[in-house]
Design an enzyme around this catalytic site. Structure first.
Site, PDB file in Angstrom:
ATOM      1  CE  LYS A 121      -4.445   3.062   4.892  1.00  0.00           C
ATOM      2  NZ  LYS A 121      -5.294   2.033   4.759  1.00  0.00           N
TER       3      LYS A 121
ATOM      4  CG  ASN B 251      -3.992  -3.938  13.125  1.00  0.00           C
ATOM      5  OD1 ASN B 251      -3.657  -3.993  12.204  1.00  0.00           O
ATOM      6  ND2 ASN B 251      -4.593  -5.195  13.540  1.00  0.00           N
TER       7      ASN B 251
ATOM      8  CD  GLU C 227     -19.791  20.472 -20.535  1.00  0.00           C
ATOM      9  OE1 GLU C 227     -20.553  19.818 -21.175  1.00  0.00           O
ATOM     10  OE2 GLU C 227     -18.847  21.338 -20.860  1.00  0.00           O
TER      11      GLU C 227
ATOM     12  CD  GLN D 190      -2.891  -2.624   2.256  1.00  0.00           C
ATOM     13  OE1 GLN D 190      -2.148  -2.650   3.329  1.00  0.00           O
ATOM     14  NE2 GLN D 190      -2.521  -2.952   1.243  1.00  0.00           N
TER      15      GLN D 190
ATOM     16  CB  SER E 205      -1.118  -0.162   1.395  1.00  0.00           C
ATOM     17  OG  SER E 205      -0.284  -0.134   2.276  1.00  0.00           O
TER      18      SER E 205
ATOM     19  CB  THR F 259     -41.474  25.942  -9.749  1.00  0.00           C
ATOM     20  OG1 THR F 259     -42.879  26.248 -10.443  1.00  0.00           O
ATOM     21  CG2 THR F 259     -41.221  26.767  -8.494  1.00  0.00           C
ATOM     22  CG  HIS F 260     -43.024  22.103 -11.955  1.00  0.00           C
ATOM     23  ND1 HIS F 260     -43.303  21.016 -11.498  1.00  0.00           N
ATOM     24  CD2 HIS F 260     -43.640  22.984 -11.295  1.00  0.00           C
ATOM     25  CE1 HIS F 260     -44.243  20.999 -10.586  1.00  0.00           C
ATOM     26  NE2 HIS F 260     -44.330  22.262 -10.327  1.00  0.00           N
TER      27      HIS F 260
ATOM     28  CE1 TYR G 227      -6.524  -2.928   9.328  1.00  0.00           C
ATOM     29  CE2 TYR G 227      -5.404  -5.167   9.372  1.00  0.00           C
ATOM     30  CZ  TYR G 227      -5.626  -3.960   8.600  1.00  0.00           C
ATOM     31  OH  TYR G 227      -5.004  -3.551   7.452  1.00  0.00           O
TER      32      TYR G 227
ATOM     33  CB  SER H 282     -15.181  22.208 -30.270  1.00  0.00           C
ATOM     34  OG  SER H 282     -15.261  21.684 -31.483  1.00  0.00           O
TER      35      SER H 282
ATOM     36  CG  ASN I   6     -17.823  23.546 -25.532  1.00  0.00           C
ATOM     37  OD1 ASN I   6     -18.793  24.094 -26.092  1.00  0.00           O
ATOM     38  ND2 ASN I   6     -16.865  22.701 -26.100  1.00  0.00           N
TER      39      ASN I   6
ATOM     40  CE  LYS J 295     -19.891  23.190 -29.116  1.00  0.00           C
ATOM     41  NZ  LYS J 295     -21.088  22.953 -28.429  1.00  0.00           N
TER      42      LYS J 295
END
Ligand code: ARG
Length: 461
Positions: A329, A114, A294, A326, A27, A159-160, A321, A281, A289, A287
């Protein structure tokens, strides 16, 4: 017989670890980010062992100095991490013994990896939460500035996803702000429950050495040692709670991102984003963007995924444990990095959005957004609200047939629907009249927006 086995636990082994198993189980490639907190935990542990007489003063000093030197080596990029030493803990301990010899081998007295790792993650996450709260506050301050500047800017409220009533853009921005008030308090809350120390739980049952857990807790600025050693080494609730708080924070960012994507489209054209927050683009030259928005929206998906990963990781684990832990993480670290980047991106970008005020006002004029104001006007002239609703409904139908707004109808036209309608009706049919009239706590009147900005600024400090 010469056997090449792990120096930390190889005593009972007669052959070296399989090469694949070594890569499969290491790890250190990702938990090395816990190194400074691991060192801090070890210094506190050694100091306590010295204070209770398990280590001599000389041994303690040599360990503490050695650890301080390792910290410098890591900071200077001179430390060599080795996957043969499995994880951050064994890498640092092995280096300590290289540096100081015999006393280095005594650091692990009365401790296990541990309780060590459980302590390290809490120390690390505690610092990250503090940084994240500061980033959220920076975002909030930017939103307050924006809300103040746009208190009088009128836009349609939806709304909606249909035009509902005119609102102040500042009021809309303050709605975003409120989401982060709750996020911040969730992070603070998570920090409180996290701030309990597992160290001293050892492998699972505690230790036979006369340790002073209150002392280590104090040195490490924990509120208290945990009450149960089995729970101490196995609990990862704090990681799950943090991930849940981050998922909600990121959900809020994603909702705002969605609005920005809509608002910057040619069809809405409510706001313009500075070029520095957009990309183009490779095929369509025209474009520009809203990629940052996003991406922030997209990244909420993986933050939610990490939460589910951690819940699933824990649900089948018996006490205490298990090595499964492990796996806590990578999702946790990924959430930390991703949420931090998302908050930072929005803290930079949101205050810089340029509202297209005329377009917003024009959009608010569509969709009979002041119809409720006309109904309220009639109610003030003693017409029951349900009847007023009906009257205004007919007026809307009439105006719609003529292809105009209520405010464009002549007084005589409006009076067909109620004789109580007078010249003063035009005050409330205007957008400014409409928003100014919602002048109570939490309402959209610019005066209320400014009041809220002042209140929230004061509470942010
Ligand atoms: N790298 C391990 C982890 O992250 C440290 C604890 C290892 N404990 C053990 N008994 N193998 O969980």
């Amino acid at each position: 017989m010469v056997k090449k086995v792990n120096q930390s636990w190889g005593g009972r082994f007669s052959e070296a670890t399989d090469a694949f198993v070594q890569t499969f189980s290491e790890s250190v490639s990702y938990d090395q980010r816990l190194c400074f907190h691991d060192i801090r935990g070890s210094i506190a542990h050694a100091t306590m062992l010295g204070a209770v007489g398990v280590l001599t003063e000389t041994e303690t000093k040599s360990i503490v100095d050695g650890l301080a030197q390792i910290k410098v080596e890591i900071e200077n990029g001179q430390f060599e991490w080795s996957i043969e030493l499995e994880d951050v803990h064994m890498n640092i301990e092995a280096r300590l013994t290289d540096l100081i010899g015999e006393p280095g081998k005594k650091l692990h007295t009365g401790r296990s990896r541990n309780d060590q790792v459980a302590t390290d993650i809490r120390l690390y996450l505690r610092d990250e939460i503090d940084l994240l709260i500061a980033a959220v506050e920076r975002l909030q301050r930017g939103l307050l500035d924006l809300a103040e500047a746009e208190a009088e800017t009128i836009m349609p409220g939806f709304t909606h996803m249909q035009v509902a009533q005119p609102i102040s853009l500042g009021h809309h921005v303050l709605a975003w702000f409120e989401m982060f008030v709750r996020d911040k308090s969730r992070l603070q809350d998570c920090r409180k429950r996290l701030n309990v120390m597992p160290l001293g739980s050892a492998a699972l049952a505690g230790t036979s050495y006369p340790i002073d857990r209150a002392m280590t807790a104090k040195l490490l600025e924990f509120d208290a040692p945990c009450n149960n050693s089995l729970d101490g080494v196995s609990d990862r609730d704090f990681a799950i709670e943090f991930s849940a708080a981050a998922a909600l924070l990121s959900t809020h960012l994603s909702r705002i991102a969605e609005e920005l994507v809509l608002w910057t489209s040619a069809q809405f054209n409510f706001v313009t984003l500075p070029d520095r927050f957009c990309t183009g683009s490779s095929i369509m030259p025209q474009k520009k963007n809203p990629d940052v928005a996003e991406l922030v929206r997209g990244k909420s998906g993986r933050i939610n995924g990490n939460l589910v990963t951690l819940l699933t990781l824990m649900k089948g684990q018996p006490l205490a444990y298990n090595r499964d832990n492990q796996e806590d993480k990578e999702p946790l670290f990924d959430t930390i990095d991703t949420i931090f980047a998302s908050v930072t991106a929005f803290a930079d970008m949101l205050p810089a959005i340029q509202p297209n005020r005329d377009e917003m006002a024009a959009a608010a004029r569509q969709g009979f957004s002041t119809a409720t104001d006309l109904a309220d006007y009639l109610v003030r002239k003693d017409i029951p609200f349900r009847d007023a609703h009906e009257i205004v409904g007919s007026a809307v139908q009439y105006a719609s047939g003529k292809g105009c707004d209520l405010a464009d109808l002549a007084l005589q036209d409006l009076q067909q629907f109620s004789e109580l309608i007078d010249d003063d009706v035009y005050d409330i049919l205007t957008l400014a009249g409409s928003i100014n009239s919602r002048d109570h706590l939490g309402g959209t009147a610019p005066a209320q927006v400014k009041f809220q900005v002042a209140e929230q600024r004061a509470s942010l400090g």
